[in-house]
Design a protein around this motif. Structure first.
Motif, PDB file in Angstrom:
ATOM      1  N   ALA A  10       1.306   2.556  -3.701  1.00 50.76           N
ATOM      2  CA  ALA A  10       0.729   1.764  -4.778  1.00 50.76           C
ATOM      3  C   ALA A  10      -0.093   2.688  -5.666  1.00 50.76           C
ATOM      4  CB  ALA A  10      -0.155   0.666  -4.199  1.00 50.76           C
ATOM      5  N   ASP A  11      -0.133   2.387  -6.946  1.00 50.51           N
ATOM      6  CA  ASP A  11      -0.884   3.234  -7.877  1.00 50.51           C
ATOM      7  C   ASP A  11      -2.354   3.349  -7.469  1.00 50.51           C
ATOM      8  OD1 ASP A  11       0.909   2.157 -10.872  1.00 50.51           O
ATOM      9  OD2 ASP A  11       1.377   3.678  -9.371  1.00 50.51           O
ATOM     10  N   SER A  12      -2.885   2.306  -6.894  1.00 49.97           N
ATOM     11  CA  SER A  12      -4.312   2.283  -6.558  1.00 49.97           C
ATOM     12  C   SER A  12      -4.685   3.241  -5.433  1.00 49.97           C
ATOM     13  CB  SER A  12      -4.728   0.870  -6.179  1.00 49.97           C
ATOM     14  OG  SER A  12      -3.979   0.405  -5.072  1.00 49.97           O
ATOM     15  N   VAL A  13      -3.706   3.690  -4.663  1.00 52.22           N
ATOM     16  CA  VAL A  13      -4.010   4.574  -3.538  1.00 52.22           C
ATOM     17  C   VAL A  13      -3.359   5.946  -3.677  1.00 52.22           C
ATOM     18  CG1 VAL A  13      -4.189   2.560  -2.042  1.00 52.22           C
ATOM     19  CG2 VAL A  13      -2.078   3.909  -2.033  1.00 52.22           C
ATOM     20  N   LYS A  14      -2.544   6.116  -4.696  1.00 51.72           N
ATOM     21  CA  LYS A  14      -1.831   7.378  -4.863  1.00 51.72           C
ATOM     22  C   LYS A  14      -2.817   8.531  -5.004  1.00 51.72           C
ATOM     23  CE  LYS A  14       1.840   6.644  -7.117  1.00 51.72           C
ATOM     24  NZ  LYS A  14       2.802   6.350  -8.197  1.00 51.72           N
ATOM     25  N   GLY A  15      -2.561   9.601  -4.250  1.00 53.28           N
ATOM     26  CA  GLY A  15      -3.449  10.755  -4.277  1.00 53.28           C
ATOM     27  C   GLY A  15      -4.592  10.678  -3.277  1.00 53.28           C
ATOM     28  N   LEU A  48      -1.323   6.036   8.509  1.00 53.81           N
ATOM     29  CA  LEU A  48      -1.808   5.950   7.139  1.00 53.81           C
ATOM     30  C   LEU A  48      -3.149   6.684   7.098  1.00 53.81           C
ATOM     31  CD1 LEU A  48      -1.227   4.781   4.305  1.00 53.81           C
ATOM     32  CD2 LEU A  48      -2.778   2.903   4.899  1.00 53.81           C
ATOM     33  N   GLN A  49      -3.128   7.870   6.531  1.00 56.20           N
ATOM     34  CA  GLN A  49      -4.346   8.652   6.362  1.00 56.20           C
ATOM     35  C   GLN A  49      -5.000   8.204   5.058  1.00 56.20           C
ATOM     36  OE1 GLN A  49      -5.863  11.043   8.390  1.00 56.20           O
ATOM     37  NE2 GLN A  49      -7.517  10.867   6.904  1.00 56.20           N
ATOM     38  N   MET A  50      -6.220   7.747   5.157  1.00 57.34           N
ATOM     39  CA  MET A  50      -6.920   7.217   3.986  1.00 57.34           C
ATOM     40  C   MET A  50      -8.147   8.074   3.712  1.00 57.34           C
ATOM     41  SD  MET A  50      -6.614   3.123   4.767  1.00 57.34           S
ATOM     42  CE  MET A  50      -7.746   3.193   6.157  1.00 57.34           C
ATOM     43  N   ASN A  51      -8.147   8.734   2.580  1.00 58.77           N
ATOM     44  CA  ASN A  51      -9.258   9.589   2.177  1.00 58.77           C
ATOM     45  C   ASN A  51      -9.923   9.033   0.921  1.00 58.77           C
ATOM     46  OD1 ASN A  51      -8.565  11.388   4.263  1.00 58.77           O
ATOM     47  ND2 ASN A  51      -7.180  12.528   2.903  1.00 58.77           N
ATOM     48  N   SER A  52     -11.114   9.510   0.643  1.00 61.69           N
ATOM     49  CA  SER A  52     -11.856   9.085  -0.548  1.00 61.69           C
ATOM     50  C   SER A  52     -11.880   7.565  -0.665  1.00 61.69           C
ATOM     51  CB  SER A  52     -11.232   9.702  -1.799  1.00 61.69           C
ATOM     52  OG  SER A  52     -11.209  11.108  -1.716  1.00 61.69           O
ATOM     53  N   LEU A  53     -12.216   6.927   0.415  1.00 59.08           N
ATOM     54  CA  LEU A  53     -12.185   5.472   0.444  1.00 59.08           C
ATOM     55  C   LEU A  53     -13.210   4.868  -0.503  1.00 59.08           C
ATOM     56  CD1 LEU A  53     -11.576   5.021   4.237  1.00 59.08           C
ATOM     57  CD2 LEU A  53     -10.182   3.992   2.441  1.00 59.08           C
ATOM     58  N   VAL A 110       0.830  -1.201   0.000  1.00 57.82           N
ATOM     59  CA  VAL A 110       0.000   0.000   0.000  1.00 57.82           C
ATOM     60  C   VAL A 110       0.865   1.251   0.000  1.00 57.82           C
ATOM     61  CG1 VAL A 110      -1.742   1.329   1.253  1.00 57.82           C
ATOM     62  CG2 VAL A 110      -1.893  -1.168   1.183  1.00 57.82           C
ATOM     63  N   ALA A 111       1.727   1.375   1.009  1.00 60.16           N
ATOM     64  CA  ALA A 111       2.540   2.576   1.137  1.00 60.16           C
ATOM     65  C   ALA A 111       3.736   2.274   2.029  1.00 60.16           C
ATOM     66  CB  ALA A 111       1.742   3.729   1.717  1.00 60.16           C
ATOM     67  N   ALA A 112       4.787   3.070   1.877  1.00 59.63           N
ATOM     68  CA  ALA A 112       5.972   2.914   2.718  1.00 59.63           C
ATOM     69  C   ALA A 112       6.641   4.261   2.895  1.00 59.63           C
ATOM     70  CB  ALA A 112       6.945   1.913   2.108  1.00 59.63           C
ATOM     71  N   ILE A 113       7.386   4.364   3.987  1.00 62.75           N
ATOM     72  CA  ILE A 113       8.105   5.591   4.278  1.00 62.75           C
ATOM     73  C   ILE A 113       9.491   5.212   4.782  1.00 62.75           C
ATOM     74  CG2 ILE A 113       7.155   5.736   6.631  1.00 62.75           C
ATOM     75  CD1 ILE A 113       7.125   8.830   6.203  1.00 62.75           C
ATOM     76  N   MET A 114      10.495   5.933   4.285  1.00 65.48           N
ATOM     77  CA  MET A 114      11.866   5.617   4.635  1.00 65.48           C
ATOM     78  C   MET A 114      12.158   6.010   6.077  1.00 65.48           C
ATOM     79  SD  MET A 114      12.836   4.187   1.907  1.00 65.48           S
ATOM     80  CE  MET A 114      14.638   4.108   1.857  1.00 65.48           C
TER      81      MET A 114
END
Length: 121
Positions: free
Chosen positions: A61-66, A81-86, A48-52
């Motif tokens: 991931a492209d599916s969650v970008k933006g 992990l802030q999830m908007n426009s679910l 889904v997502a990662a942070i260094m």
């Protein structure tokens, strides 16, 4: 054995928002990149997502970008992990993990127990 504890999952309507949190030990947080993965019913685990480690670079991931934003608070040993426009297709068990290569689950050493996110249409 390092422990990661997720929270913040739940049931939300499509278009809504949730924020997931994951608390790790100081040792884990200061030595690893942090990531979120998810497993939807009948599907394999997906990035889904990662942070260094230093918080300077993020990956999505492209599916969650933006729509999703990952962040970390090193003072609190917490990654968010802030999830908007679910969307209903975001329904899954979400896992926090600590590891090395951002997109590759095989390189993650420690995993949380998972938190359920359900998005109704």
């Amino acid at each position: 054995q390092e422990q990661l504890v997720e929270s913040g999952g739940g049931l939300v309507q499509a278009g809504g928002s949730l924020r997931l949190s994951c608390v790790a030990s100081e040792r884990t947080f200061s030595n690893y990149n942090m990531g979120w993965f998810r497993r939807a019913p009948g599907k394999e685990r997906a990035f889904v997502a990662a942070i260094m480690l230093n918080g300077g670079r993020t990956f999505y991931a492209d599916s969650v970008k933006g729509r999703f934003t990952i962040s970390r608070d090193n003072a609190k040993n917490t990654v968010y992990l802030q999830m908007n426009s679910l969307k209903p297709e975001d329904t899954a068990v979400y896992y926090c993990a600590a590891g090395r290569l951002p997109r590759w689950p095989e390189t993650y050493d420690y995993w949380g127990q998972g938190t359920q996110v359900t998005v109704s249409s």
